[in-house]
Write a protein that holds these residues in place. Structure first.
Motif, PDB file in Angstrom:
ATOM      1  N   GLU A 189       0.844  -1.189   0.000  1.00 15.20           N
ATOM      2  CA  GLU A 189       0.000   0.000   0.000  1.00 15.20           C
ATOM      3  C   GLU A 189       0.883   1.245   0.000  1.00 15.20           C
ATOM      4  OE1 GLU A 189      -3.636   1.894   2.710  1.00 15.20           O
ATOM      5  OE2 GLU A 189      -2.776  -0.083   3.162  1.00 15.20           O
ATOM      6  N   VAL A 190       0.489   2.246  -0.775  1.00 12.43           N
ATOM      7  CA  VAL A 190       1.295   3.455  -0.906  1.00 12.43           C
ATOM      8  C   VAL A 190       0.546   4.661  -0.342  1.00 12.43           C
ATOM      9  CG1 VAL A 190       0.445   3.958  -3.237  1.00 12.43           C
ATOM     10  CG2 VAL A 190       2.648   4.884  -2.500  1.00 12.43           C
ATOM     11  N   THR A 191       1.310   5.558   0.286  1.00 10.70           N
ATOM     12  CA  THR A 191       0.786   6.844   0.751  1.00 10.70           C
ATOM     13  C   THR A 191       1.680   7.939   0.180  1.00 10.70           C
ATOM     14  OG1 THR A 191      -0.017   5.860   2.816  1.00 10.70           O
ATOM     15  CG2 THR A 191       0.215   8.253   2.748  1.00 10.70           C
ATOM     16  N   ILE A 192       1.074   8.940  -0.455  1.00 12.12           N
ATOM     17  CA  ILE A 192       1.827  10.034  -1.077  1.00 12.12           C
ATOM     18  C   ILE A 192       1.363  11.359  -0.470  1.00 12.12           C
ATOM     19  CG2 ILE A 192       2.584  11.068  -3.236  1.00 12.12           C
ATOM     20  CD1 ILE A 192       1.371   8.642  -4.693  1.00 12.12           C
ATOM     21  N   SER A 193       2.295  12.112   0.072  1.00 15.64           N
ATOM     22  CA  SER A 193       2.004  13.455   0.564  1.00 15.64           C
ATOM     23  C   SER A 193       2.813  14.448  -0.258  1.00 15.64           C
ATOM     24  CB  SER A 193       2.359  13.593   2.046  1.00 15.64           C
ATOM     25  OG  SER A 193       1.558  12.744   2.841  1.00 15.64           O
ATOM     26  N   ALA A 194       2.232  15.589  -0.524  1.00 14.78           N
ATOM     27  CA  ALA A 194       2.931  16.637  -1.258  1.00 14.78           C
ATOM     28  C   ALA A 194       3.085  17.845  -0.349  1.00 14.78           C
ATOM     29  CB  ALA A 194       2.159  17.023  -2.514  1.00 14.78           C
ATOM     30  N   ALA A 195       4.317  18.312  -0.212  1.00 19.19           N
ATOM     31  CA  ALA A 195       4.600  19.549   0.520  1.00 19.19           C
ATOM     32  C   ALA A 195       4.888  20.626  -0.519  1.00 19.19           C
ATOM     33  CB  ALA A 195       5.789  19.365   1.447  1.00 19.19           C
ATOM     34  N   ILE A 196       4.060  21.660  -0.540  1.00 13.01           N
ATOM     35  CA  ILE A 196       4.184  22.730  -1.531  1.00 13.01           C
ATOM     36  C   ILE A 196       4.340  24.050  -0.785  1.00 13.01           C
ATOM     37  CG2 ILE A 196       3.144  23.847  -3.531  1.00 13.01           C
ATOM     38  CD1 ILE A 196       1.465  21.326  -3.938  1.00 13.01           C
ATOM     39  N   GLU A 197       5.392  24.763  -1.097  1.00 15.36           N
ATOM     40  CA  GLU A 197       5.659  26.034  -0.416  1.00 15.36           C
ATOM     41  C   GLU A 197       4.782  27.134  -0.999  1.00 15.36           C
ATOM     42  OE1 GLU A 197       9.600  28.186  -0.491  1.00 15.36           O
ATOM     43  OE2 GLU A 197       9.735  27.163   1.449  1.00 15.36           O
ATOM     44  N   MET A 255       5.579   6.816   1.177  1.00 15.98           N
ATOM     45  CA  MET A 255       5.699   5.700   2.116  1.00 15.98           C
ATOM     46  C   MET A 255       4.991   4.485   1.544  1.00 15.98           C
ATOM     47  SD  MET A 255       4.545   5.266   6.117  1.00 15.98           S
ATOM     48  CE  MET A 255       2.806   5.064   5.742  1.00 15.98           C
ATOM     49  N   ILE A 256       5.710   3.368   1.502  1.00 13.22           N
ATOM     50  CA  ILE A 256       5.120   2.108   1.038  1.00 13.22           C
ATOM     51  C   ILE A 256       5.173   1.102   2.181  1.00 13.22           C
ATOM     52  CG2 ILE A 256       5.410   0.129  -0.506  1.00 13.22           C
ATOM     53  CD1 ILE A 256       6.095   1.973  -2.709  1.00 13.22           C
ATOM     54  N   LYS A 257       4.042   0.508   2.447  1.00 13.46           N
ATOM     55  CA  LYS A 257       3.905  -0.479   3.508  1.00 13.46           C
ATOM     56  C   LYS A 257       3.470  -1.792   2.873  1.00 13.46           C
ATOM     57  CE  LYS A 257       0.439   0.198   6.187  1.00 13.46           C
ATOM     58  NZ  LYS A 257      -0.448   0.767   7.232  1.00 13.46           N
ATOM     59  N   ALA A 258       4.127  -2.893   3.241  1.00 15.09           N
ATOM     60  CA  ALA A 258       3.792  -4.202   2.659  1.00 15.09           C
ATOM     61  C   ALA A 258       3.942  -5.281   3.719  1.00 15.09           C
ATOM     62  CB  ALA A 258       4.686  -4.497   1.453  1.00 15.09           C
ATOM     63  N   THR A 266       4.933  -6.694   8.983  1.00 14.80           N
ATOM     64  CA  THR A 266       4.753  -5.551   8.086  1.00 14.80           C
ATOM     65  C   THR A 266       6.068  -4.789   7.967  1.00 14.80           C
ATOM     66  OG1 THR A 266       2.420  -5.340   8.687  1.00 14.80           O
ATOM     67  CG2 THR A 266       3.477  -3.418   7.688  1.00 14.80           C
ATOM     68  N   VAL A 267       6.446  -4.451   6.747  1.00 18.58           N
ATOM     69  CA  VAL A 267       7.669  -3.691   6.499  1.00 18.58           C
ATOM     70  C   VAL A 267       7.297  -2.365   5.835  1.00 18.58           C
ATOM     71  CG1 VAL A 267       9.228  -5.665   6.373  1.00 18.58           C
ATOM     72  CG2 VAL A 267       8.006  -4.934   4.322  1.00 18.58           C
ATOM     73  N   VAL A 268       8.116  -1.348   6.095  1.00 15.35           N
ATOM     74  CA  VAL A 268       7.852  -0.003   5.595  1.00 15.35           C
ATOM     75  C   VAL A 268       9.125   0.560   4.985  1.00 15.35           C
ATOM     76  CG1 VAL A 268       7.195   2.355   6.230  1.00 15.35           C
ATOM     77  CG2 VAL A 268       6.065   0.416   7.337  1.00 15.35           C
ATOM     78  N   GLN A 269       8.989   1.283   3.883  1.00 14.57           N
ATOM     79  CA  GLN A 269      10.116   2.005   3.296  1.00 14.57           C
ATOM     80  C   GLN A 269       9.634   3.353   2.769  1.00 14.57           C
ATOM     81  OE1 GLN A 269      12.887  -0.435   1.225  1.00 14.57           O
ATOM     82  NE2 GLN A 269      13.741   1.249   0.031  1.00 14.57           N
TER      83      GLN A 269
END
Length: 314
Positions: A189-197, A255-258, A266-269
């Motif tokens: 499973e993937v989580t994507i966050s965007a930080a925009i100034e 962040m990818i969790k599998a 569960t492993v995270v990278q």
């Protein structure tokens, strides 16, 4: 600074500060945070530090610590006097110190070949203490080796770049990732966050947005996974042009969790991409193909960054 679509909901639980400096997450997945105001013994978890050290640095630290410990004890024996060690023939000071050093190594490892032995209470006490430290040191080193060997890890290789590519009737932000070990991963499973100034009341602040991937979860993770965020009216990058991507201060936090089936854990990278690592008008090239006998799928991990330029209609 470009004003974002007001329909986009800001992410308020990113865990990062709006006024943080530099990138939030390094390419290796570690948070880019330096902690001060606490002493060094409380600041670091030495167990975590040694588990996270690169392989050659870890081995190098152990070897250097072993050599230094023997040099210290050899100096103590030499200061006591070589007459308190049997089996050492008087010769040049250098040769005598070398003999004392190897006696220290034998004592530290509790090998004890027997040619050299301590004589007297002081030399025997030092040898006893050194043997105790040697047993303790090797027990700690063995535990660290086991911890590094048995620690569950995702073993994922991310592309060095992300791309803005044509997708369906518009465009999309893409990057890809692939497992590079023979571990068995599932339920990724993937989580994507965007930080925009953005400019807020005359101050530059980072606003955080949760990006919705086209496919958030996959059941099996054996080949490469190209993760796609479609840029539509629900995206903070809606109506962004090539110049906007170049000029904006953007960081994508991934962040990818599998689930690792061998470790049953569960492993995270994690990783991140900043504006300079996002290529506008490019698409990834295939990185797997059938084997010559058509019986196996071949995944070329060295092609994970292969891409070609394409045109995008804004």
């Amino acid at each position: 600074m470009r004003k974002l679509n007001l329909k986009i909901k800001e992410e308020n639980d990113s865990g990062f500060s709006a006024v943080a400096s530099g990138r939030f997450t390094n390419k290796d997945g570690r948070y880019n945070v330096k902690k001060k105001g606490i002493n060094i013994f409380d600041k670091y978890s030495w167990y975590h530090t040694f588990l996270l050290l690169p392989r050659f640095k870890f081995i190098g630290v152990l070897v250097i610590a072993y050599i230094i410990a023997n040099l210290v004890f050899a100096s103590i024996y030499y200061a006591i006097g070589i007459e308190h060690l049997t089996g050492i023939d008087k010769s040049s000071p250098i040769q005598e110190f070398i003999d004392v050093f190897f006696f220290s190594a034998q004592t530290f490892t509790t090998v004890g070949y027997g040619r050299i032995a301590p004589v007297g209470a002081l030399a025997s006490f030092v040898a006893t203490f050194e043997a105790f430290l040697g047993l303790l040191g090797f027990a700690i080193a063995t535990g660290l080796f086991y911890g590094r060997f048995s620690r569950p890890r995702a073993f994922l290789k991310f592309s060095d770049i992300a791309v803005i590519a044509p997708f369906e009737d518009g465009k999309a932000l893409m990057f890809r990732v692939a497992p590079f070990k023979n571990n068995l991963l599932s339920e990724a499973e993937v989580t994507i966050s965007a930080a925009i100034e953005e400019l807020v009341e005359g101050k530059l602040e980072s606003k955080f947005y949760l990006l919705e991937p086209k496919l958030k979860k996959i059941n099996t993770f054996s080949l490469n996974w190209t993760i796609v965020h479609k840029i539509n009216s629900n995206s903070p990058f809606y109506e962004y042009t090539e110049e906007d991507f170049k000029n904006a201060d953007i960081e994508l936090i991934i962040m990818i969790k599998a689930f690792d089936e061998v470790f049953a854990n569960t492993v995270v990278q994690r990783t991140s991409y900043i504006s300079s690592e996002i290529i506008y008008g490019a698409k990834f090239l295939p990185m797997y193909h059938s084997s010559e006998d058509q019986k196996t799928t071949v995944l070329d991990l060295d092609k994970i960054n292969f891409h070609q330029k394409v045109s995008i209609d804004n």
